[in-house]
Write a protein that holds these residues in place. Sequence first.
Motif, PDB file in Angstrom:
ATOM      1  N   TYR A 104       0.234  -0.430  -7.545  1.00 52.59           N
ATOM      2  CA  TYR A 104       1.531  -1.109  -7.489  1.00 52.59           C
ATOM      3  C   TYR A 104       1.291  -2.610  -7.444  1.00 52.59           C
ATOM      4  N   ARG A 105       1.849  -3.356  -8.411  1.00 53.75           N
ATOM      5  CA  ARG A 105       1.586  -4.783  -8.498  1.00 53.75           C
ATOM      6  C   ARG A 105       2.702  -5.639  -7.916  1.00 53.75           C
ATOM      7  N   GLY A 106       3.767  -5.021  -7.392  1.00 58.39           N
ATOM      8  CA  GLY A 106       4.904  -5.771  -6.885  1.00 58.39           C
ATOM      9  C   GLY A 106       6.004  -5.843  -7.929  1.00 58.39           C
ATOM     10  N   GLY A 107       7.179  -6.289  -7.523  1.00 59.03           N
ATOM     11  CA  GLY A 107       8.274  -6.451  -8.457  1.00 59.03           C
ATOM     12  C   GLY A 107       8.789  -5.152  -9.039  1.00 59.03           C
TER      13      GLY A 107
ATOM     14  N   SER B 175       0.842  -1.195   0.000  1.00 60.39           N
ATOM     15  CA  SER B 175       0.000   0.000   0.000  1.00 60.39           C
ATOM     16  C   SER B 175       0.879   1.248   0.000  1.00 60.39           C
ATOM     17  N   ILE B 176       0.332   2.328  -0.561  1.00 62.86           N
ATOM     18  CA  ILE B 176       1.132   3.525  -0.789  1.00 62.86           C
ATOM     19  C   ILE B 176       0.734   4.692   0.102  1.00 62.86           C
ATOM     20  N   GLY B 177      -0.336   4.615   0.825  1.00 62.43           N
ATOM     21  CA  GLY B 177      -0.711   5.738   1.678  1.00 62.43           C
ATOM     22  C   GLY B 177      -1.767   6.608   1.039  1.00 62.43           C
ATOM     23  N   ASP B 178      -1.516   7.916   0.969  1.00 66.15           N
ATOM     24  CA  ASP B 178      -2.576   8.849   0.619  1.00 66.15           C
ATOM     25  C   ASP B 178      -2.492   9.403  -0.805  1.00 66.15           C
ATOM     26  N   ALA B 179      -1.878   8.688  -1.733  1.00 68.60           N
ATOM     27  CA  ALA B 179      -1.888   9.126  -3.135  1.00 68.60           C
ATOM     28  C   ALA B 179      -3.322   9.041  -3.659  1.00 68.60           C
ATOM     29  N   ASP B 180      -3.847  10.147  -4.165  1.00 67.75           N
ATOM     30  CA  ASP B 180      -5.278  10.248  -4.487  1.00 67.75           C
ATOM     31  C   ASP B 180      -5.754   9.240  -5.512  1.00 67.75           C
ATOM     32  N   SER B 181      -4.955   8.983  -6.542  1.00 66.79           N
ATOM     33  CA  SER B 181      -5.386   8.119  -7.640  1.00 66.79           C
ATOM     34  C   SER B 181      -4.942   6.676  -7.459  1.00 66.79           C
ATOM     35  N   PHE B 182      -4.369   6.374  -6.295  1.00 63.93           N
ATOM     36  CA  PHE B 182      -3.826   5.027  -6.079  1.00 63.93           C
ATOM     37  C   PHE B 182      -4.899   4.058  -5.592  1.00 63.93           C
ATOM     38  N   LEU B 183      -4.932   2.855  -6.190  1.00 63.84           N
ATOM     39  CA  LEU B 183      -5.772   1.762  -5.718  1.00 63.84           C
ATOM     40  C   LEU B 183      -4.871   0.585  -5.363  1.00 63.84           C
ATOM     41  N   ARG B 184      -5.165  -0.088  -4.282  1.00 67.82           N
ATOM     42  CA  ARG B 184      -4.426  -1.300  -3.972  1.00 67.82           C
ATOM     43  C   ARG B 184      -4.681  -2.347  -5.051  1.00 67.82           C
ATOM     44  N   TYR B 185      -3.785  -3.328  -5.150  1.00 71.00           N
ATOM     45  CA  TYR B 185      -3.811  -4.211  -6.316  1.00 71.00           C
ATOM     46  C   TYR B 185      -5.114  -4.993  -6.438  1.00 71.00           C
ATOM     47  N   ILE B 186      -5.640  -5.506  -5.336  1.00 74.02           N
ATOM     48  CA  ILE B 186      -6.899  -6.262  -5.403  1.00 74.02           C
ATOM     49  C   ILE B 186      -8.027  -5.347  -5.857  1.00 74.02           C
ATOM     50  N   GLU B 187      -8.085  -4.132  -5.295  1.00 72.50           N
ATOM     51  CA  GLU B 187      -9.116  -3.183  -5.682  1.00 72.50           C
ATOM     52  C   GLU B 187      -8.951  -2.739  -7.140  1.00 72.50           C
ATOM     53  N   PHE B 188      -7.701  -2.593  -7.588  1.00 74.28           N
ATOM     54  CA  PHE B 188      -7.440  -2.217  -8.978  1.00 74.28           C
ATOM     55  C   PHE B 188      -7.972  -3.299  -9.918  1.00 74.28           C
TER      56      PHE B 188
END
Length: 377
Positions: free
Chosen positions: A255-258, A181-194
């Motif tokens: 962020y998908r890892g790697g 997880s990245i915190g408070d980046a507005d356009s960021f979605l966690r990988y499962i949610e993405f």
Amino acid sequence: MSISDHDKDAFQRLLHKTADEEPVFRVLVVDDEPSILELVKTALETLEDYDVLIASSAADAFEIILDEDVPFDCVLLDIQMPDIDGIELLADLRALPEYAETPVLMLTAMNDREYIDAAFRAGASDFINKPFDFHELRSRIKCAHELVQARRAAAKSTEVLSKLTLKSATVHQFSFDDPISIGDADSFLRYIEFDNYISQLARAKIFGSYAVSVMLRDAKLFFDLAGSTKFREAIQSLAYSIQRATEEFDCVFSYRGGGIFLILVHSTRTSDNSLKPKNLEELFGARIRHYIDDDRIEVLLSNPVSMRLLSRTAAKGAIEKSVTAVQQLEAELQNGNELAGTESVDRSQGVRPTSEKRFYERALHELFSEESHLTSR
């Protein structure tokens, strides 16, 4: 400090003991339609043996949530409700520490992208469309249940390791391929949610987008030499750089890892793509230089991959195509191919020949060796 055989046996016994004490899965359903509430409650309690509570408004739901001693494991929220809608309630829920990670599934008959985007940006885990397909409803909630079980298992592992007085660093480390997880980046979605966001767009047949992958070059070497803590800091810095670089775009990213990020840009014209490796590097460099004093850390960017009019399966295939493209670009650069990435890389950057690549690797070794200030204890 190594883990002894005795510690390992104790760890397994504690895990088995706590696994036998798995609590019942508790669900809160919020909808202003009484028939929907009763239908979902009956189905989940009968078919899955879940403990289900219901609320007919956001205000009632929030009161129930605050009165409960134990947080709910999953929440189903109708988007369209009078007074306070489901998206507002979701934002309030995510502000509560005990609900920061709780799966929240949105119930809606709306397929407009503005609702989908607003819900996922507020922290939705998934969407369930009305009228319900109960096979799909059960499947989505089972996925949420499995996610909760996995998080409980991880929490128990941490608690057990703590009881065995093992190194706390062992508890908090993650592998190179793990999404974080990245915190408070507005356009960021966690990988499962993405992934669920992509699926919802495909179900609604409203794709008019393209995918771009961003990679931190030599990320694995970085991870191995710098360690997981510094690697996480670098990935978070790159995430904020992506957020800044895409402010003028209608997009989300994950962020998908790697060392790889995925960006989904809502535009039918890939020619409008003005994301450039050089721009990202400048933003990334400004953030990361305070703890990595080296200008050889660079960012790679794939060509855009169109995602117009795709099924769910094809949409995921397009995402993978984008990821593969940036991985191939890195492989070509590592092989010292001077013709690599002519379409994807700004030619002003050039492509490092093998000798410079080796120098780059040596520099990273020096930066992240045990004597370095970055890894000193």
